[in-house]
Motif scaffolding. Structure first.
Motif, PDB file in Angstrom:
ATOM      1  N   LYS A  80      36.960  41.135  29.750  1.00  0.00           N
ATOM      2  CA  LYS A  80      37.478  41.985  31.026  1.00  0.00           C
ATOM      3  C   LYS A  80      38.877  43.034  30.718  1.00  0.00           C
ATOM      4  O   LYS A  80      39.050  43.804  31.250  1.00  0.00           O
ATOM      5  CB  LYS A  80      37.725  40.941  31.840  1.00  0.00           C
ATOM      6  CG  LYS A  80      38.048  41.596  33.185  1.00  0.00           C
ATOM      7  CD  LYS A  80      38.117  40.570  34.428  1.00  0.00           C
ATOM      8  CE  LYS A  80      38.107  41.032  35.884  1.00  0.00           C
ATOM      9  NZ  LYS A  80      38.416  40.264  36.939  1.00  0.00           N
TER      10      LYS A  80
ATOM     11  N   PRO B  54      48.661  33.598  37.843  1.00  0.00           N
ATOM     12  CA  PRO B  54      47.333  32.973  38.315  1.00  0.00           C
ATOM     13  C   PRO B  54      46.351  33.925  38.704  1.00  0.00           C
ATOM     14  O   PRO B  54      46.918  34.932  38.879  1.00  0.00           O
ATOM     15  CB  PRO B  54      47.746  31.961  39.371  1.00  0.00           C
ATOM     16  CG  PRO B  54      48.902  32.562  39.888  1.00  0.00           C
ATOM     17  CD  PRO B  54      49.631  33.287  38.903  1.00  0.00           C
ATOM     18  N   TYR B  55      45.165  33.811  38.907  1.00  0.00           N
ATOM     19  CA  TYR B  55      44.236  34.534  39.019  1.00  0.00           C
ATOM     20  C   TYR B  55      44.315  34.703  40.892  1.00  0.00           C
ATOM     21  O   TYR B  55      44.456  33.695  41.484  1.00  0.00           O
ATOM     22  CB  TYR B  55      42.763  34.393  38.814  1.00  0.00           C
ATOM     23  CG  TYR B  55      41.696  35.193  39.332  1.00  0.00           C
ATOM     24  CD1 TYR B  55      41.552  36.373  38.756  1.00  0.00           C
ATOM     25  CD2 TYR B  55      40.841  35.024  40.420  1.00  0.00           C
ATOM     26  CE1 TYR B  55      40.353  37.411  39.181  1.00  0.00           C
ATOM     27  CE2 TYR B  55      40.080  35.885  40.879  1.00  0.00           C
ATOM     28  CZ  TYR B  55      39.871  37.166  40.384  1.00  0.00           C
ATOM     29  OH  TYR B  55      38.873  37.886  40.768  1.00  0.00           O
TER      30      TYR B  55
ATOM     31  N   ASN C 255      48.605  40.349  41.496  1.00  0.00           N
ATOM     32  CA  ASN C 255      48.370  39.157  40.431  1.00  0.00           C
ATOM     33  C   ASN C 255      47.937  39.980  39.281  1.00  0.00           C
ATOM     34  O   ASN C 255      47.157  39.478  38.147  1.00  0.00           O
ATOM     35  CB  ASN C 255      47.594  38.252  40.809  1.00  0.00           C
ATOM     36  CG  ASN C 255      48.266  37.218  41.641  1.00  0.00           C
ATOM     37  OD1 ASN C 255      48.828  37.324  42.727  1.00  0.00           O
ATOM     38  ND2 ASN C 255      48.053  35.898  41.449  1.00  0.00           N
TER      39      ASN C 255
ATOM     40  N   ASN D 174      44.520  39.671  29.029  1.00  0.00           N
ATOM     41  CA  ASN D 174      43.704  38.813  30.051  1.00  0.00           C
ATOM     42  C   ASN D 174      43.133  37.448  29.636  1.00  0.00           C
ATOM     43  O   ASN D 174      42.470  37.191  28.894  1.00  0.00           O
ATOM     44  CB  ASN D 174      42.693  39.494  30.458  1.00  0.00           C
ATOM     45  CG  ASN D 174      41.753  39.324  31.522  1.00  0.00           C
ATOM     46  OD1 ASN D 174      41.675  37.810  31.863  1.00  0.00           O
ATOM     47  ND2 ASN D 174      41.138  40.031  32.271  1.00  0.00           N
ATOM     48  N   SER D 175      43.948  36.327  29.849  1.00  0.00           N
ATOM     49  CA  SER D 175      43.756  35.080  29.691  1.00  0.00           C
ATOM     50  C   SER D 175      42.354  34.625  30.167  1.00  0.00           C
ATOM     51  O   SER D 175      41.969  33.390  29.950  1.00  0.00           O
ATOM     52  CB  SER D 175      44.948  34.255  30.037  1.00  0.00           C
ATOM     53  OG  SER D 175      44.991  33.956  31.401  1.00  0.00           O
ATOM     54  N   LYS D 176      41.676  35.337  30.996  1.00  0.00           N
ATOM     55  CA  LYS D 176      40.588  34.664  31.719  1.00  0.00           C
ATOM     56  C   LYS D 176      39.407  35.249  31.097  1.00  0.00           C
ATOM     57  O   LYS D 176      38.314  34.750  30.815  1.00  0.00           O
ATOM     58  CB  LYS D 176      40.527  35.209  33.051  1.00  0.00           C
ATOM     59  CG  LYS D 176      39.196  34.498  33.983  1.00  0.00           C
ATOM     60  CD  LYS D 176      39.403  34.822  35.458  1.00  0.00           C
ATOM     61  CE  LYS D 176      38.342  33.879  36.084  1.00  0.00           C
ATOM     62  NZ  LYS D 176      38.314  34.444  37.571  1.00  0.00           N
ATOM     63  N   SER D 177      39.401  36.633  30.462  1.00  0.00           N
ATOM     64  CA  SER D 177      38.119  37.061  29.961  1.00  0.00           C
ATOM     65  C   SER D 177      38.521  38.050  28.851  1.00  0.00           C
ATOM     66  O   SER D 177      39.024  38.993  29.313  1.00  0.00           O
ATOM     67  CB  SER D 177      37.293  37.818  30.994  1.00  0.00           C
ATOM     68  OG  SER D 177      36.246  38.448  30.283  1.00  0.00           O
TER      69      SER D 177
ATOM     70  N   GLN E 254      50.767  37.878  30.188  1.00  0.00           N
ATOM     71  CA  GLN E 254      49.301  37.063  30.161  1.00  0.00           C
ATOM     72  C   GLN E 254      49.046  37.030  31.616  1.00  0.00           C
ATOM     73  O   GLN E 254      49.856  36.554  32.349  1.00  0.00           O
ATOM     74  CB  GLN E 254      49.743  35.987  29.244  1.00  0.00           C
ATOM     75  CG  GLN E 254      48.374  34.989  29.309  1.00  0.00           C
ATOM     76  CD  GLN E 254      48.651  33.773  28.529  1.00  0.00           C
ATOM     77  OE1 GLN E 254      49.188  32.954  29.421  1.00  0.00           O
ATOM     78  NE2 GLN E 254      48.321  33.612  27.425  1.00  0.00           N
ATOM     79  N   ALA E 255      48.139  37.482  31.985  1.00  0.00           N
ATOM     80  CA  ALA E 255      47.410  37.103  33.195  1.00  0.00           C
ATOM     81  C   ALA E 255      45.926  36.991  33.123  1.00  0.00           C
ATOM     82  O   ALA E 255      45.328  37.146  32.042  1.00  0.00           O
ATOM     83  CB  ALA E 255      47.842  38.469  34.193  1.00  0.00           C
ATOM     84  N   GLU E 256      45.227  36.882  34.458  1.00  0.00           N
ATOM     85  CA  GLU E 256      43.748  36.633  34.378  1.00  0.00           C
ATOM     86  C   GLU E 256      43.205  37.932  35.135  1.00  0.00           C
ATOM     87  O   GLU E 256      42.178  37.766  35.432  1.00  0.00           O
ATOM     88  CB  GLU E 256      43.298  35.358  35.336  1.00  0.00           C
ATOM     89  CG  GLU E 256      44.043  34.258  34.615  1.00  0.00           C
ATOM     90  CD  GLU E 256      43.448  32.741  35.312  1.00  0.00           C
ATOM     91  OE1 GLU E 256      42.569  32.994  36.382  1.00  0.00           O
ATOM     92  OE2 GLU E 256      43.938  31.801  34.897  1.00  0.00           O
ATOM     93  N   LYS E 257      43.830  38.897  34.982  1.00  0.00           N
ATOM     94  CA  LYS E 257      43.427  40.288  35.252  1.00  0.00           C
ATOM     95  C   LYS E 257      43.621  41.239  34.237  1.00  0.00           C
ATOM     96  O   LYS E 257      44.451  41.051  33.331  1.00  0.00           O
ATOM     97  CB  LYS E 257      43.941  40.951  36.739  1.00  0.00           C
ATOM     98  CG  LYS E 257      43.099  39.901  37.727  1.00  0.00           C
ATOM     99  CD  LYS E 257      43.458  40.791  38.985  1.00  0.00           C
ATOM    100  CE  LYS E 257      43.125  40.011  40.097  1.00  0.00           C
ATOM    101  NZ  LYS E 257      43.590  40.820  41.625  1.00  0.00           N
TER     102      LYS E 257
END
Length: 516
Positions: A446, A385-386, A393, A440-443, A417-420
């Motif tokens: 990024k 998670p972020y 994280n 980076n699963s968020k962006s 796989q992470a959000e960073k």
């Protein structure tokens, strides 16, 4: 309490039958076939125990232990002392047995029957070593330099050590100077085996092999460990309840299921030739090494599943606690919802980490963390998670020292796989091979920014990027996007405008710019 005569007669007859069949003269046949010794390593030595017969089988009830007693320490210690010098077995029958700290002599089997619970005396009654009640002895330990000891259960779901930890954890919250012993600690000697038991609600550490490098050749398998997470909000959290800690050489740990309030398994100073495999880790701090990491090398973690664990692979230390740490392998592992999948740091003593460009250097000594030659292979981690914190994280977090870089780390077929993106500072020769992906699963954009940041942050050298999803573009425009060393976007500016900003390291037009 008298043991049920029928059960006892059957048990003794079974022992006699096993002896006649020639199986009881070797209590470690299963362990011999399961050792899985890595190539080039010495095989872990197993206990040598004589045949167990009715003549060297001892019941604690024969020495006055009862389930109605508030304290069976004296009775159980008498039973353990009665084991012949040639060896024997002490049986804990079904029922709950309250007890304080006891010690085992050489060639002893401590056997918990199915539905037998050996329960620690509660906090406040458990005897303190020193006046003031701030230091407590281990519950099960060995006599000085004892060898050839087996602690076992008939059923790992019902043969149970219960630490009654809740009041201990509350006391620790109120007084951090309380020193709690382990539930089981093989502190000295050699050839130990712990199998087929459950340990729950430990006051502190559950199981420990070695102390100051004096214990060696330990095997732990088919053990279940349970404590509340240290972060739980629904019940009293546990504190420093390491599952299995290793402070000595030649240790095998396998087929264990650990969900607790600190490191699931941790290897500390003097941990060498340690092999951990086929385990499941739930709440806890994962496959940990340190923070004391002197004389530590040749450690293999493999075929481990992590679920909701704080960390996956975790190597941590600080100046003054370490030394040469090498030949560490972490392979064939799966992680889900793990906060810090790959985490290596040399700043464990800093609650607030210095920013890499300003990280202070120090003299290099024999106790400076020197982490090198690490392989992360065939690992998949999803669902991190972020978290806003700048030091947690990340899919990969590596933070070496200015005076001693982390070096020679190979990622082989790794998907995280992470959000960073990654954080990598003060390290040399970090290689990604065979289809690695840090996602980076968020962006999507990024990951490109932070991946490139990882290449230049903290003067990392010899960085080889082989991550399939990352590509770099450059611009020849006089103005370009600017990022600081944390990957924060600062806007579009010319190089002259950038040079007027406060001192630091910036990324401009895919180049590292030092502003003095």
């Amino acid at each position: 309490m008298k043991t049920n005569l029928l059960q006892r007669t059957f048990f003794l007859s079974l022992l006699t039958l096993l002896s006649i069949r020639g199986e009881a003269d070797n209590h470690v046949v299963a362990e011999q076939t399961s050792q899985n010794t890595p190539e080039g390593w010495q095989t872990v030595n197993l206990p040598i125990i004589p045949d167990i017969t009715p003549h060297n089988t001892i019941y604690i009830t024969d020495y006055g232990a009862t389930i109605s007693s508030a304290d069976n320490t004296i009775a159980i210690q008498k039973a353990l002392n009665a084991v012949p010098a040639s060896g024997g077995m002490v049986v804990i029958p079904a029922g709950e047995w309250l007890c304080g700290p006891v010690k085992l002599k050489s060639k002893t089997i401590l056997h918990l029957a199915a539905h037998a619970t050996l329960k620690l005396l509660p906090y406040g009654i458990y005897p303190a070593i020193t006046s003031g009640g701030i230091k407590f002895d281990n519950f099960i330990d060995v006599q000085k330099n004892a060898t050839d000891i087996i602690i076992e259960g008939e059923d790992k779901y019902t043969s149970l050590f219960d630490g009654q930890g809740k009041e201990w954890w509350i006391a620790y919250e109120n007084n951090k100077s309380i020193s709690r012993g382990a539930v089981i600690r093989m502190s000295k000697g050699t050839r130990f085996l712990i199998r087929n038991v459950m340990v729950k609600n430990a006051p502190g550490v559950n199981i420990s092999i070695g102390q100051n490098g004096k214990g060696s050749h330990g095997t732990v398998h088919d053990v279940i460990i349970r404590e509340p997470a240290s972060t739980t909000k629904t019940e009293q959290p546990s504190h420093n309840t390491d599952g299995i800690s290793v402070w000595g050489p030649y240790v095998n740990i396998y087929n264990c299921d650990i969900d607790n309030g600190d490191d699931n398994v941790v290897v500390d100073s003097d941990g060498r030739f340690v092999h951990v495999w086929n385990c499941t880790f739930g709440n806890g701090h994962g496959a940990s090494m340190g923070s004391y990491t002197s004389n530590m090398h040749d450690i293999l973690w493999e075929n481990i599943n992590f679920f909701n664990t704080e960390s996956g692979f975790r190597l941590k230390s600080q100046r003054g606690r370490s030394g040469d740490v090498y030949n560490i392998t972490f392979r064939n592992c799966m992680m889900k919802n793990v906060n810090n999948p790959i985490y290596i740091e040399c700043w464990y003593d800093k609650s607030i980490k210095p920013e890499p460009p300003y990280a202070p250097s120090a003299l290099q000594t024999s106790t400076t963390p020197n982490f090198h030659d690490i392989l992360i292979q065939n690992v998949t981690s999803v669902g991190t998670p972020y978290k806003k914190s700048s030091k947690s994280n990340f899919p990969v977090y590596i933070y070496g020292l200015p005076e001693e870089h982390v070096r020679n780390i190979t990622f082989d077929n790794v998907l995280v796989q992470a959000e960073k993106g990654m954080f990598v500072a003060y390290c040399d020769n970090i290689n990604f091979i065979n289809g690695c992906k840090i996602i980076n699963s968020k962006s999507t954009s990024k990951i490109i920014e932070e991946q490139y940041q990882a290449e230049i942050i903290g003067n990392c050298n010899s960085y080889v990027t082989g991550i399939n999803t990352v590509s770099m573009t450059t611009s020849t425009d006089s103005s370009a996007k600017v990022y600081d060393v944390q990957g924060h976007y600062l806007g579009v500016m010319t190089q002259n405008q950038l040079l007027k900003k406060k001192p630091g390291i910036y990324l401009w037009n895919s180049k590292k710019i030092l502003v003095r």
